[in-house]
Design a protein around this motif. Structure first.
Motif, PDB file in Angstrom:
ATOM      1  N   ALA A   8       0.947  -1.322   0.160  1.00  0.00           N
ATOM      2  CA  ALA A   8       0.114   0.193  -0.042  1.00  0.00           C
ATOM      3  C   ALA A   8       0.951   1.313   0.183  1.00  0.00           C
ATOM      4  O   ALA A   8       1.886   1.302   0.848  1.00  0.00           O
ATOM      5  CB  ALA A   8      -0.884   0.101   1.326  1.00  0.00           C
ATOM      6  N   VAL A   9       0.522   2.109  -0.904  1.00  0.00           N
ATOM      7  CA  VAL A   9       1.215   3.544  -1.119  1.00  0.00           C
ATOM      8  C   VAL A   9       0.432   4.514  -1.022  1.00  0.00           C
ATOM      9  O   VAL A   9      -0.363   4.618  -1.503  1.00  0.00           O
ATOM     10  CB  VAL A   9       1.851   3.465  -2.291  1.00  0.00           C
ATOM     11  CG1 VAL A   9       2.688   4.807  -2.451  1.00  0.00           C
ATOM     12  CG2 VAL A   9       2.929   2.279  -2.657  1.00  0.00           C
ATOM     13  N   ASN A  10       0.715   5.256   0.239  1.00  0.00           N
ATOM     14  CA  ASN A  10      -0.172   6.324   0.779  1.00  0.00           C
ATOM     15  C   ASN A  10       0.837   7.633   0.960  1.00  0.00           C
ATOM     16  O   ASN A  10       1.941   7.531   0.747  1.00  0.00           O
ATOM     17  CB  ASN A  10      -0.690   5.849   2.207  1.00  0.00           C
ATOM     18  CG  ASN A  10      -1.586   4.746   1.885  1.00  0.00           C
ATOM     19  OD1 ASN A  10      -2.353   4.689   0.957  1.00  0.00           O
ATOM     20  ND2 ASN A  10      -1.567   3.847   2.893  1.00  0.00           N
ATOM     21  N   SER A  11      -0.286   8.527   1.116  1.00  0.00           N
ATOM     22  CA  SER A  11       0.619   9.854   1.694  1.00  0.00           C
ATOM     23  C   SER A  11       0.124  10.443   2.952  1.00  0.00           C
ATOM     24  O   SER A  11      -1.072  10.132   3.229  1.00  0.00           O
ATOM     25  CB  SER A  11       0.429  10.854   0.537  1.00  0.00           C
ATOM     26  OG  SER A  11      -0.746  11.249   0.320  1.00  0.00           O
ATOM     27  N   LYS A  12       0.899  11.240   3.273  1.00  0.00           N
ATOM     28  CA  LYS A  12       0.267  11.877   4.683  1.00  0.00           C
ATOM     29  C   LYS A  12       1.069  13.263   4.747  1.00  0.00           C
ATOM     30  O   LYS A  12       2.222  13.644   4.115  1.00  0.00           O
ATOM     31  CB  LYS A  12       0.654  11.284   5.978  1.00  0.00           C
ATOM     32  CG  LYS A  12       2.436  10.613   6.266  1.00  0.00           C
ATOM     33  CD  LYS A  12       2.317   9.960   7.367  1.00  0.00           C
ATOM     34  CE  LYS A  12       4.033   9.923   7.813  1.00  0.00           C
ATOM     35  NZ  LYS A  12       4.159   9.005   8.772  1.00  0.00           N
ATOM     36  N   GLU A  13       0.463  14.193   5.411  1.00  0.00           N
ATOM     37  CA  GLU A  13       1.019  15.569   5.617  1.00  0.00           C
ATOM     38  C   GLU A  13       2.050  15.625   6.875  1.00  0.00           C
ATOM     39  O   GLU A  13       1.821  14.904   7.803  1.00  0.00           O
ATOM     40  CB  GLU A  13      -0.098  16.640   5.848  1.00  0.00           C
ATOM     41  CG  GLU A  13      -0.851  16.744   4.618  1.00  0.00           C
ATOM     42  CD  GLU A  13      -2.040  17.978   4.897  1.00  0.00           C
ATOM     43  OE1 GLU A  13      -1.885  18.623   5.726  1.00  0.00           O
ATOM     44  OE2 GLU A  13      -2.869  17.875   3.855  1.00  0.00           O
ATOM     45  N   LYS A  14       2.994  16.400   6.633  1.00  0.00           N
ATOM     46  CA  LYS A  14       4.088  16.504   7.563  1.00  0.00           C
ATOM     47  C   LYS A  14       4.804  17.743   7.305  1.00  0.00           C
ATOM     48  O   LYS A  14       5.081  18.202   6.282  1.00  0.00           O
ATOM     49  CB  LYS A  14       5.188  15.289   7.540  1.00  0.00           C
ATOM     50  CG  LYS A  14       6.158  15.106   8.670  1.00  0.00           C
ATOM     51  CD  LYS A  14       6.889  13.894   8.663  1.00  0.00           C
ATOM     52  CE  LYS A  14       7.644  13.890   9.945  1.00  0.00           C
ATOM     53  NZ  LYS A  14       8.206  12.638  10.210  1.00  0.00           N
ATOM     54  N   LYS A  15       4.926  18.548   8.528  1.00  0.00           N
ATOM     55  CA  LYS A  15       5.698  19.712   8.379  1.00  0.00           C
ATOM     56  C   LYS A  15       7.303  19.444   8.242  1.00  0.00           C
ATOM     57  O   LYS A  15       7.633  18.640   9.226  1.00  0.00           O
ATOM     58  CB  LYS A  15       5.189  20.536   9.712  1.00  0.00           C
ATOM     59  CG  LYS A  15       3.916  21.139   9.599  1.00  0.00           C
ATOM     60  CD  LYS A  15       3.709  22.141  10.812  1.00  0.00           C
ATOM     61  CE  LYS A  15       2.201  22.572  10.523  1.00  0.00           C
ATOM     62  NZ  LYS A  15       2.058  23.632  11.665  1.00  0.00           N
ATOM     63  N   VAL A  16       7.951  20.129   7.402  1.00  0.00           N
ATOM     64  CA  VAL A  16       9.191  20.018   7.287  1.00  0.00           C
ATOM     65  C   VAL A  16       9.750  21.580   6.709  1.00  0.00           C
ATOM     66  O   VAL A  16       9.257  22.359   6.119  1.00  0.00           O
ATOM     67  CB  VAL A  16       9.644  19.145   6.018  1.00  0.00           C
ATOM     68  CG1 VAL A  16       9.242  17.643   6.250  1.00  0.00           C
ATOM     69  CG2 VAL A  16       9.013  19.521   4.746  1.00  0.00           C
ATOM     70  N   GLU A  17      11.138  21.698   7.141  1.00  0.00           N
ATOM     71  CA  GLU A  17      11.579  23.112   6.711  1.00  0.00           C
ATOM     72  C   GLU A  17      11.938  22.938   5.298  1.00  0.00           C
ATOM     73  O   GLU A  17      12.803  21.944   4.565  1.00  0.00           O
ATOM     74  CB  GLU A  17      12.772  23.230   7.624  1.00  0.00           C
ATOM     75  CG  GLU A  17      12.454  23.612   8.973  1.00  0.00           C
ATOM     76  CD  GLU A  17      13.665  24.076   9.858  1.00  0.00           C
ATOM     77  OE1 GLU A  17      14.670  24.401   9.265  1.00  0.00           O
ATOM     78  OE2 GLU A  17      13.684  24.231  11.148  1.00  0.00           O
ATOM     79  N   VAL A  18      11.755  23.780   4.425  1.00  0.00           N
ATOM     80  CA  VAL A  18      11.900  24.002   2.915  1.00  0.00           C
ATOM     81  C   VAL A  18      12.672  25.282   2.789  1.00  0.00           C
ATOM     82  O   VAL A  18      12.252  26.418   3.242  1.00  0.00           O
ATOM     83  CB  VAL A  18      10.568  23.857   2.343  1.00  0.00           C
ATOM     84  CG1 VAL A  18      10.974  23.876   0.787  1.00  0.00           C
ATOM     85  CG2 VAL A  18       9.786  22.889   2.414  1.00  0.00           C
TER      86      VAL A  18
END
Length: 92
Positions: free
Chosen positions: A59-69
């Motif tokens: 299963a390939v899913n996505s989730k939101e995560k805060k990262v520094e860009v």
């Protein structure tokens, strides 16, 4: 020697491909090769083994995560760029 290396390489290739699978052999295989002298003395037959293969579920899913860009700021400058004019051969 080369034949043995090819067999080992082939076995390793298939072993790597089946590493995540559950394989159950459901039937034995056999080969009865015909015998030849000057004329054929026996009919040949072959039966390949059967396998039940259960592949893993992926299963390939996505989730939101805060990262520094890093951000990029832009500014306007005047620079020299190439300017190419092409005259087709039939227009010369």
């Amino acid at each position: 020697m080369a034949k043995i290396l090819v067999q080992i390489g082939t076995a390793a290739f298939f072993a790597a491909g089946l590493a995540g699978c559950d394989v159950d052999k459901t039937q034995e295989g056999s080969v009865n090769l015909p015998k030849y002298n000057v004329e054929k003395t026996q009919e040949g037959s072959a039966r390949m083994p059967e396998y039940d293969v259960k592949t893993p579920d992926v299963a390939v899913n996505s989730k939101e995560k805060k990262v520094e860009v890093p951000t990029v700021k832009k500014e306007e400058r005047t620079v020299r760029v190439p300017d190419v004019d092409v005259t087709p051969a039939d227009k010369k």
